[in-house]
Scaffold this motif. Structure first.
Motif: not given
Length: 274
Positions: A34, A62-63, A22-23, A55-60
């Motif tokens: 994932d 990941i970060d 994912l990143a 998408d915001e929840d997923k990005k958080k």
């Protein structure tokens, strides 16, 4: 960061070679898959009515995972892996992983038979009772006069046609939003599921009977038609069999491990400090 930093050693290491990336952070040799964030998506953002996490929840997540891995790298650079405490905790973690994997292997064939489930069912039938219930429809209107007019109109209908005419009128005049689709049909319900005034009136009617007076609740005035009723009875064994088995299974698996522990313990001599 708090939830990311608190997850278990096993979860942190559970990275599949086939998991989707994912990143990545090339400079730090970090990737996030994932599979790594899936448990946290499920924990923090369980699907409700089929709605996926944003998408915001997923990005958080990941970060946060990247930050966690950066901190892990920083910890390793500090030489923490060379300390006695690290080595001690690592051995404890190894013991836990070994025991959990062995326990899973030992109990994978544990099952609860139909006979065992039936014995629990027979001994605890009161726990598997379906309460008294009624099947009813209603017409909801704003004032008593409208309710009485509806009762007067339906009172002229033959009994064999009453349900159909009742549902038809509900679609025409009921203020219940669902009445347009279901004709005021409430399905089956037990005691405690409706407001007290409505429940008392519905249960008091005979099967196939319509109430002769409106029933007032905080929602308005109700005209009630009782289609049928069912007395309390035990749910069929086949309907609850799997539920019983699922409840018994953990205890049976634990007993197998406990029995093994007691067997091993019985073969040794323990010297207790005085």
């Amino acid at each position: 960061m708090k939830k990311i930093l608190s997850f278990s050693f096993v979860a942190a290491m559970a990275i599949s070679l086939n998991a989707g990336v994912l990143a990545s952070v090339k400079d730090a040799n970090i990737t996030v898959t994932d599979e790594e964030i899936a448990p946290f998506l499920a924990q923090n953002n369980p699907q409700v009515n089929g709605v996926q996490p944003s998408d915001e929840d997923k990005k958080k997540l990941i970060d946060d995972m990247i930050k966690y891995k950066l901190l892990v790298a920083e910890a390793k650079k500090s030489g923490i892996e060379n300390t006695d405490e690290y080595k001690r905790q690592l051995e404890l973690a190894k013991d836990g992983i070994a025991f959990n994997l062995w326990q899973r292997e030992q109990t994978k064939d544990v099952a609860v038979s139909d006979e065992e489930a039936k014995k629990i069912y027979d001994e605890n039938k009161q726990s598997f009772m379906q309460p008294d219930s009624v099947t009813a429809s209603h017409i909801l209107v704003a004032d008593e006069k409208s309710a009485k007019n509806a009762i007067a109109k339906l009172s002229k209908v033959k009994k064999e046609n009453l349900k159909a005419e009742f549902n038809k009128l509900a679609k025409e005049i009921s203020t219940d939003p669902s009445a347009k689709e279901n004709g005021g049909d409430l399905g089956s319900f037990g005691k405690g599921m409706m407001v007290p005034e409505f429940e008392k009136a519905a249960f008091a009617l005979k099967d196939g009977e319509m109430g002769k007076t409106p029933v007032k609740t905080q929602f308005g005035y109700h005209v009630i038609y009782k289609e049928s009723s069912k007395k309390a009875e035990a749910m069929p064994f086949e309907k609850v069999k799997d539920l019983i088995k699922n409840q018994l299974l953990p205890g049976k698996a634990n007993k197998k491990i406990d029995d093994k522990a007691n067997e091993l313990f019985g073969k040794i001599n323990v010297e207790y400090a005085k």
